[in-house]
Design a protein around this motif. Structure first.
Motif, short mmCIF file in Angstrom:
data_model
loop_
_atom_site.label_atom_id
_atom_site.label_comp_id
_atom_site.label_asym_id
_atom_site.label_seq_id
_atom_site.Cartn_x
_atom_site.Cartn_y
_atom_site.Cartn_z
N ALA A 248 -31.04 43.84 11.28
CA ALA A 248 -32.03 42.76 10.79
C ALA A 248 -31.26 41.59 10.05
CB ALA A 248 -33.18 43.32 10.19
N ASP A 249 -30.15 42.16 9.04
CA ASP A 249 -29.54 41.31 8.18
C ASP A 249 -28.66 40.64 8.87
OD1 ASP A 249 -30.53 42.01 5.36
OD2 ASP A 249 -29.97 43.99 6.15
N MET A 250 -28.17 40.61 10.01
CA MET A 250 -27.21 39.78 10.77
C MET A 250 -27.95 39.44 12.17
SD MET A 250 -25.19 43.13 12.47
CE MET A 250 -23.96 41.74 13.32
N GLY A 251 -29.47 39.46 12.18
CA GLY A 251 -30.09 38.63 13.02
C GLY A 251 -30.34 39.11 14.41
N ARG A 252 -30.07 40.73 14.39
CA ARG A 252 -30.09 41.26 15.66
C ARG A 252 -30.79 42.49 15.44
NH1 ARG A 252 -27.59 38.92 20.08
NH2 ARG A 252 -27.98 40.87 21.18
N PRO A 253 -32.14 42.53 15.11
CA PRO A 253 -32.72 43.63 14.78
C PRO A 253 -32.86 44.67 15.92
CG PRO A 253 -34.37 41.95 15.31
CD PRO A 253 -32.91 41.41 15.36
N SER A 254 -32.56 45.90 15.49
CA SER A 254 -32.35 46.91 16.46
C SER A 254 -33.37 48.30 15.84
CB SER A 254 -31.14 47.49 16.55
OG SER A 254 -30.19 46.64 16.53
N LEU A 255 -33.66 49.01 16.80
CA LEU A 255 -34.66 50.24 16.48
C LEU A 255 -34.12 51.56 16.97
CD1 LEU A 255 -37.14 51.37 15.18
CD2 LEU A 255 -38.39 50.98 17.27
N LEU A 256 -33.66 52.63 16.19
CA LEU A 256 -33.08 53.75 16.67
C LEU A 256 -33.83 54.94 16.21
CD1 LEU A 256 -30.52 51.89 15.28
CD2 LEU A 256 -29.23 53.77 16.47
N THR A 257 -34.24 55.74 16.99
CA THR A 257 -34.89 57.24 16.40
C THR A 257 -33.93 58.25 16.87
OG1 THR A 257 -35.92 57.43 18.62
CG2 THR A 257 -37.21 56.34 16.78
N ALA A 258 -34.02 59.27 15.65
CA ALA A 258 -33.25 60.47 15.80
C ALA A 258 -33.91 61.83 15.51
CB ALA A 258 -31.89 60.18 15.16
N ALA A 259 -33.42 62.77 16.05
CA ALA A 259 -34.04 64.14 15.69
C ALA A 259 -33.09 65.24 15.72
CB ALA A 259 -35.39 64.44 16.37
N PRO A 260 -33.04 66.27 15.00
CA PRO A 260 -32.40 67.14 15.03
C PRO A 260 -32.80 68.48 16.11
CG PRO A 260 -33.61 67.60 12.99
CD PRO A 260 -33.79 66.33 13.61
N LEU A 261 -32.05 69.01 16.85
CA LEU A 261 -32.27 69.88 17.96
C LEU A 261 -32.59 71.24 17.29
CD1 LEU A 261 -30.12 69.41 21.05
CD2 LEU A 261 -32.41 69.50 20.99
N PRO A 262 -33.62 72.03 17.30
CA PRO A 262 -33.89 73.06 16.72
C PRO A 262 -32.77 74.21 17.01
CG PRO A 262 -35.82 72.16 17.82
CD PRO A 262 -34.91 71.50 18.21
N ASP A 263 -32.49 74.74 15.92
CA ASP A 263 -31.34 75.76 16.22
C ASP A 263 -30.15 75.38 16.82
OD1 ASP A 263 -33.25 77.86 15.01
OD2 ASP A 263 -34.42 77.92 16.99
N ASP A 264 -29.67 74.17 16.61
CA ASP A 264 -28.59 73.56 17.31
C ASP A 264 -28.03 72.74 16.26
OD1 ASP A 264 -26.83 72.13 19.22
OD2 ASP A 264 -28.08 72.89 20.66
N GLN A 265 -26.71 72.43 16.34
CA GLN A 265 -25.96 71.50 15.49
C GLN A 265 -26.14 69.99 16.06
OE1 GLN A 265 -26.08 73.46 12.68
NE2 GLN A 265 -24.48 72.07 12.26
N ARG A 266 -26.60 69.93 17.18
CA ARG A 266 -26.63 68.56 17.91
C ARG A 266 -27.79 67.69 17.51
NH1 ARG A 266 -25.98 70.15 23.94
NH2 ARG A 266 -27.50 71.59 23.33
N ILE A 267 -27.64 66.40 17.77
CA ILE A 267 -29.01 65.43 17.27
C ILE A 267 -29.21 64.93 18.64
CG2 ILE A 267 -29.31 63.63 15.98
CD1 ILE A 267 -28.82 66.27 14.49
N ARG A 268 -30.59 64.43 18.83
CA ARG A 268 -30.99 63.52 19.94
C ARG A 268 -31.32 62.20 19.39
NH1 ARG A 268 -32.68 65.80 24.60
NH2 ARG A 268 -34.48 64.39 24.77
N VAL A 269 -30.52 61.23 19.93
CA VAL A 269 -30.71 59.85 19.69
C VAL A 269 -31.56 59.03 20.75
CG1 VAL A 269 -29.61 57.66 18.62
CG2 VAL A 269 -28.78 60.05 18.08
N SER A 270 -32.37 58.27 20.53
CA SER A 270 -33.30 57.40 21.57
C SER A 270 -33.20 55.84 21.17
CB SER A 270 -34.58 58.14 21.75
OG SER A 270 -34.69 59.49 21.97
N GLY A 271 -33.47 55.36 22.35
CA GLY A 271 -33.39 53.95 22.43
C GLY A 271 -33.58 53.27 23.89
N ARG A 272 -33.96 52.10 23.89
CA ARG A 272 -33.91 51.12 25.12
C ARG A 272 -32.74 50.49 25.03
NH1 ARG A 272 -40.13 49.09 25.16
NH2 ARG A 272 -41.25 51.15 25.36
N ALA A 273 -32.60 49.76 26.22
CA ALA A 273 -31.44 48.66 26.45
C ALA A 273 -32.17 47.63 27.22
CB ALA A 273 -30.19 49.36 26.87
N VAL A 274 -31.35 46.50 27.00
CA VAL A 274 -31.88 45.44 28.08
C VAL A 274 -30.79 44.44 28.57
CG1 VAL A 274 -32.47 43.85 26.14
CG2 VAL A 274 -33.56 43.37 28.42
#
Length: 279
Positions: A248-274
């Protein structure tokens, strides 16, 4: 053919632009680096089909190859989803295997959710913190004491720095050369500066001088590393979803969502693209 996508947004004027080459077979390292430099975005992704839903993917900034890039992964996966529909894509990166779940709505948007390499975090060396704050133009009093400064990793190292106010985040004005030299010496790919609006909503900025870019408007790899940091420090619950507003501070607002995987060290990251043709 070089495609151009803005990742972590549905608006081509927002998000983080990435170059995408869907079939890079036959390209040399020098050719890929030259293409990335010509495109000029923080990363361009080069895909090497291995058969079926399996691909090797490589990422180049204008200056060098990087092992993993979240926003270019999202952009590439959305580009594939627009052509092949919903499904799971299996990517081999230099940071390890990355699976991406793609959901393509009929006549609607495509959403991609990547599963990062394992995430881990460790306290940053106090001398490194002092040097980073000096280069960033901040003082120790500008930090949020609820968030210790760490080096977090989910494929790449990121210095994670929590600031005490949204105003401090907006006022970022850093020494590009000094910070870039420190990051190169410490193998940090970005600095993840953030302010906590709530326990699960954050505003972030990501200086990226090692890639020749002043700032990234959306950083999926940093979002994964940061969410791992929050999980490991018990600052979020295992079933929380983290929302990150960036750019937002550079004029290109972005939205990311992320969540830890249960019983796992990995992370899930979601988003769209155009897709877009030019900026």
């Amino acid at each position: 053919m070089i495609l151009r996508y803005a990742a972590f947004t549905a608006d081509p004027s927002g998000g983080n632009p990435a170059g995408v080459v869907l079939d890079a077979a036959g390209h040399s390292d020098a050719e890929m680096l030259a293409i990335a430099a010509e495109v000029g975005y923080s990363e361009t992704a080069f895909l090497f089909p291995e058969g079926g839903d399996r691909y090797t993917i490589r990422y180049f900034s204008p200056l060098a190859e990087v092992a993993f890039c979240g926003h270019a992964t999202i952009a590439t996966s959305v580009a594939l989803g627009e052509r092949t529909g919903s499904g799971t894509i299996h990517l081999t990166t230099k940071a390890g295997p990355v699976d991406v779940d793609v959901v393509a709505e009929p006549n609607g948007p495509v959403t991609a959710t990547l599963t990062s390499p394992p995430a881990a975090t460790r306290p940053a060396d106090p001398a490194d913190v002092e040097a980073a704050l000096q280069a960033l133009g901040y003082t120790p009093d500008d930090l949020d004491p609820a968030f210790p400064v760490h080096v977090a990793n989910a494929g790449m190292n990121h210095l994670v720095v929590g600031l005490a106010s949204r105003e401090l985040l907006a006022a970022l004005d850093y020494d590009f050369e000094a910070l870039g030299a420190l990051m190169a010496a410490r193998d940090w790919i970005t600095v993840h500066l953030f302010w906590a609006e709530s326990p699960v909503i954050f505003h972030a900025r990501n200086p990226f001088p090692p890639g020749g870019v002043v700032e990234d408007p959306a950083t999926g790899a940093a979002a994964a590393a940061f969410t791992g940091y929050l999980r490991d420090l018990a600052l979020i619950k295992e079933d929380d979803v983290v929302t990150i507003h960036q750019g937002a501070d550079m004029g290109r607002p972005s939205l990311l969502t992320a969540a830890p995987l249960p019983d796992d060290q990995r992370i899930r990251v979601s988003g769209r693209a155009v897709r877009f043709t030019e900026i």
